[in-house]
Scaffold this motif. Structure first.
Motif, PDB file in Angstrom:
ATOM      1  N   LYS A 217      12.884 -83.229 -17.904  1.00 19.62           N
ATOM      2  CA  LYS A 217      12.765 -81.793 -17.610  1.00 19.62           C
ATOM      3  C   LYS A 217      12.764 -81.044 -18.928  1.00 19.62           C
ATOM      4  N   LYS A 218      12.137 -79.886 -18.941  1.00 22.20           N
ATOM      5  CA  LYS A 218      12.110 -79.042 -20.137  1.00 22.20           C
ATOM      6  C   LYS A 218      12.897 -77.777 -19.891  1.00 22.20           C
ATOM      7  N   GLU A 219      14.107 -77.954 -19.369  1.00 24.82           N
ATOM      8  CA  GLU A 219      14.956 -76.792 -19.134  1.00 24.82           C
ATOM      9  C   GLU A 219      16.364 -77.082 -19.629  1.00 24.82           C
ATOM     10  N   VAL A 220      16.947 -76.086 -20.247  1.00 22.91           N
ATOM     11  CA  VAL A 220      18.284 -76.208 -20.798  1.00 22.91           C
ATOM     12  C   VAL A 220      19.283 -76.049 -19.662  1.00 22.91           C
ATOM     13  N   ILE A 221      20.162 -77.039 -19.499  1.00 22.11           N
ATOM     14  CA  ILE A 221      21.180 -76.951 -18.447  1.00 22.11           C
ATOM     15  C   ILE A 221      22.545 -76.608 -19.014  1.00 22.11           C
ATOM     16  N   GLY A 222      22.647 -76.592 -20.349  1.00 23.88           N
ATOM     17  CA  GLY A 222      23.930 -76.262 -20.946  1.00 23.88           C
ATOM     18  C   GLY A 222      23.840 -76.099 -22.449  1.00 23.88           C
TER      19      GLY A 222
END
Length: 179
Positions: free
Chosen positions: A146-151
């Motif tokens: 995934k290319k999304e920051v989760i933290g």
């Protein structure tokens, strides 16, 4: 305070650049951008220690910026994660750090791990076991594929695990207005 602007500024006689290719690979071409503006710096008393800067176009006009990462808006539970950081130089590198990281040299590193249960993280935090040392704080935590920051990684302990603020905490924080 939400909506407040920062008073932080770059020195006028100093050129600040970000080198996205500052890692240990053989030279693959530099992607360097000037830092143009300090958008946000959290107060000293803020538990979420974050700064955000705006970049200019790449210095080499033939280079293009990559697509920016997004901040996760979901609450999916991700198991496998990675953290990016730039471990700083150390005067004496312990053997256990050498075994995992080699000699820390401020160059980009990626550490793989899993989210873990345990400890007593706060309501806006999660724990993970990706190997980190000084220089990873403020590093993005991303799930595999995934290319999304989760933290945002902020603390590490080899015995109790590492901690990161959740994407939801970043969105709710005053820095969220810039994300």
């Amino acid at each position: 305070m939400p909506g407040a602007t920062t008073t932080a500024r770059f020195k006028t006689d100093l050129e600040v650049t970000i080198d996205f290719s500052f890692d240990d690979r053989p030279s693959v071409g530099s992607l360097t951008c000037p830092a143009r503006e300090v958008c946000f710096v959290s107060d000293d008393s803020d538990p979420i220690d974050v700064a955000l800067i705006k970049l200019g176009e790449p210095i080499d006009p033939a280079q293009k910026l990559l697509t920016p990462l997004s901040i996760s808006s979901g609450s999916d539970d991700y198991q496998y994660i990675y953290v990016m950081g730039h471990p700083g130089k150390m005067p004496k590198v312990p053997d256990n750090v050498l075994a995992v990281f080699g000699t820390p040299n401020e160059r980009k590193r990626v550490s793989f791990g899993e989210t873990i249960d345990g400890g007593t993280p706060g309501p806006n935090e999660f724990m993970h076991d990706a190997s980190t040392i000084g220089g990873y704080s403020g590093g993005c935590v991303l799930p595999f594929m995934k290319k999304e920051v989760i933290g945002l990684h902020y603390f590490g302990d080899p015995l109790s695990g590492n901690r990161a603020f959740t994407a939801a905490a970043l969105r709710a924080h005053p820095v969220g207005q810039f994300l």
